[in-house]
Write a protein that holds these residues in place. Structure first.
Motif, mmCIF file in Angstrom:
data_model
loop_
_atom_site.group_PDB
_atom_site.id
_atom_site.type_symbol
_atom_site.label_atom_id
_atom_site.label_comp_id
_atom_site.label_asym_id
_atom_site.label_seq_id
_atom_site.Cartn_x
_atom_site.Cartn_y
_atom_site.Cartn_z
ATOM 1 N N LYS A 151 -5.696 -5.836 4.499
ATOM 2 C CA LYS A 151 -5.056 -6.883 4.866
ATOM 3 C C LYS A 151 -4.256 -7.460 3.915
ATOM 4 C CE LYS A 151 -7.036 -11.087 7.431
ATOM 5 N NZ LYS A 151 -8.121 -11.701 7.734
ATOM 6 N N CYS A 152 -3.173 -7.820 4.098
ATOM 7 C CA CYS A 152 -2.180 -8.421 3.360
ATOM 8 C C CYS A 152 -2.758 -9.710 2.898
ATOM 9 C CB CYS A 152 -0.578 -8.456 3.849
ATOM 10 S SG CYS A 152 0.465 -9.423 2.750
ATOM 11 N N PRO A 153 -2.913 -10.030 1.571
ATOM 12 C CA PRO A 153 -3.377 -11.527 1.429
ATOM 13 C C PRO A 153 -2.404 -12.703 1.338
ATOM 14 C CG PRO A 153 -2.750 -10.088 -0.776
ATOM 15 C CD PRO A 153 -2.657 -9.207 0.326
ATOM 16 N N ASP A 154 -1.182 -12.159 1.821
ATOM 17 C CA ASP A 154 -0.174 -13.317 1.967
ATOM 18 C C ASP A 154 0.059 -13.523 3.469
ATOM 19 O OD1 ASP A 154 1.532 -14.850 0.458
ATOM 20 O OD2 ASP A 154 3.140 -13.308 0.208
ATOM 21 N N CYS A 155 0.355 -12.683 4.384
ATOM 22 C CA CYS A 155 0.620 -12.893 5.529
ATOM 23 C C CYS A 155 -0.740 -12.460 6.574
ATOM 24 C CB CYS A 155 1.847 -12.228 6.185
ATOM 25 S SG CYS A 155 1.837 -10.463 6.109
ATOM 26 N N SER A 156 -1.482 -12.086 5.936
ATOM 27 C CA SER A 156 -2.981 -11.299 6.761
ATOM 28 C C SER A 156 -2.711 -10.384 7.478
ATOM 29 C CB SER A 156 -3.631 -12.710 7.588
ATOM 30 O OG SER A 156 -3.850 -13.727 6.562
ATOM 31 N N LYS A 168 5.626 -6.557 6.453
ATOM 32 C CA LYS A 168 5.975 -7.670 7.128
ATOM 33 C C LYS A 168 6.557 -8.804 6.522
ATOM 34 C CE LYS A 168 3.758 -10.938 10.407
ATOM 35 N NZ LYS A 168 2.563 -11.662 10.937
ATOM 36 N N CYS A 169 5.850 -8.978 5.049
ATOM 37 C CA CYS A 169 6.205 -10.204 4.464
ATOM 38 C C CYS A 169 6.666 -9.940 3.056
ATOM 39 C CB CYS A 169 5.165 -11.045 4.233
ATOM 40 S SG CYS A 169 3.603 -10.855 3.259
ATOM 41 N N ALA A 170 6.690 -8.613 2.836
ATOM 42 C CA ALA A 170 7.085 -8.021 1.355
ATOM 43 C C ALA A 170 6.363 -8.402 0.179
ATOM 44 C CB ALA A 170 8.810 -8.351 1.034
HETATM 45 ZN ZN LIG Z 1 2.064 -9.514 4.228
#
Ligand SMILES: [Zn+2]
Length: 304
Positions: A29-34, A51-53
């Motif tokens: 799971k991306c810690p920034d954009c989930s 998705k959010c780099a």
């Molecule tokens: Zn992300």
């Protein structure tokens, strides 16, 4: 009819055999954009969230794979700490070293190797955060210094990819001396007119920031990396002021002129190669003929 004696079936716990069949670590799971990302997709995207780099932390080995064209030659692979102070905190330092070796397959927190970046032979030192927080002890200092000396001997430019919590406290003053040792070697690299690019990744802090991380001819940071000397909480308590938004992050430091570029990891290799060409690589043959004219210190003769 007794209201309070209503029998309710307790919620059934999921049965063991019906547990998820998805193996551990297949998704992250991306810690920034989930965003939930398939691990293989993340790997092909060089550890950057599609998705959010968001830039995930990368191991030293993966870093070399992303930078070099194909294979590389590793140096001083077997160099390991001798625990000179017989140091023990909550755990003996020897146990920490052993755990680090088991977790990473390395003997200490850096890999030094040479290989081609877009066809240009380059010496690269990549730090490994999973080995005691990428801390700089005697071995890290020695391996990087020898790498620089090799770069001078074979007329190669140098890249150091920093990822470190700073000096290694379990080696006390000996670890602090590495700052001067590496900085001295970098000065000799400079005198030999060879370029050095420092790549600052999340996190680059403490003694590493205070020495070689900030000494590049070009200091390139990955997006949103934490880069600083002391942590924000320590600074806030010392100066008794609220710190500005984005303090100690790459973009903030770029704005203040502390670093030269913020580069997405997927473009890093191209940027390094372009910088080498701009600085005169490609005229390698003419660089090599200068070797005899460059006076190098006698220390360079000592080859381990
Ligand atoms: Zn992300």
């Amino acid at each position: 009819m007794a209201w309070f004696k209503k029998t309710r079936k307790p919620m059934a716990a999921p049965k063991k055999d019906k547990a998820s069949r998805v193996p551990e670590g297949l998704w992250v799971k991306c810690p920034d954009c989930s965003q939930v990302i398939y691990n293989k997709d993340l790997a092909t995207n060089l550890g950057v969230c599609p998705k959010c780099a968001h830039h995930f932390r990368m191991s030293a080995g993966e870093r070399l794979r992303t930078l070099f064209d194909a294979g590389w030659v590793e140096y001083d692979k077997e160099l390991a700490s001798t625990d000179p102070l017989a140091f023990t905190d909550t755990k003996p330092y020897k146990a920490r070293l052993k755990a680090g070796m088991e977790a990473t397959g390395l003997k200490d927190a850096v890999i030094v190797a040479s290989g081609a970046i877009d066809g240009i032979d380059t010496m690269v030192a990549a730090m490994e955060y999973a080995f005691i927080g990428g801390s700089m002890g005697v071995v890290v200092g020695e391996k990087i210094t020898r790498g620089i000396e090799r770069a001078i001997e074979s007329r190669m430019p140098l890249v150091i990819v920093c990822c470190s919590g700073g000096a290694r406290m379990m080696e006390g003053a000996l670890s602090l001396m590495q700052m001067a040792k590496i900085a001295g070697a970098l000065a000799r690299l400079d005198r030999a007119r060879l370029p050095y690019i420092s790549v600052l990744t999340d996190p680059t802090t403490g003694g590493v920031t205070a020495s070689f991380a900030m000494l590049g001819d070009l200091n390139i940071a990955e997006p949103k990396a934490l880069i600083g000397f002391a942590g924000p909480r320590v600074i806030e308590q010392t100066i008794r002021q609220k710190l500005p938004e984005g303090f100690q992050r790459s973009e903030f430091l770029l704005e203040k002129g502390m670093i030269d570029l913020v580069v997405d990891r997927r473009e890093l290799k191209g940027v390094v190669a372009r910088a080498w060409r701009f600085m005169g690589a490609g005229q390698v043959s003419s660089l090599k003929s200068e070797v005899s004219n460059t006076s190098l210190e006698p220390q360079l003769e000592t080859e381990a």
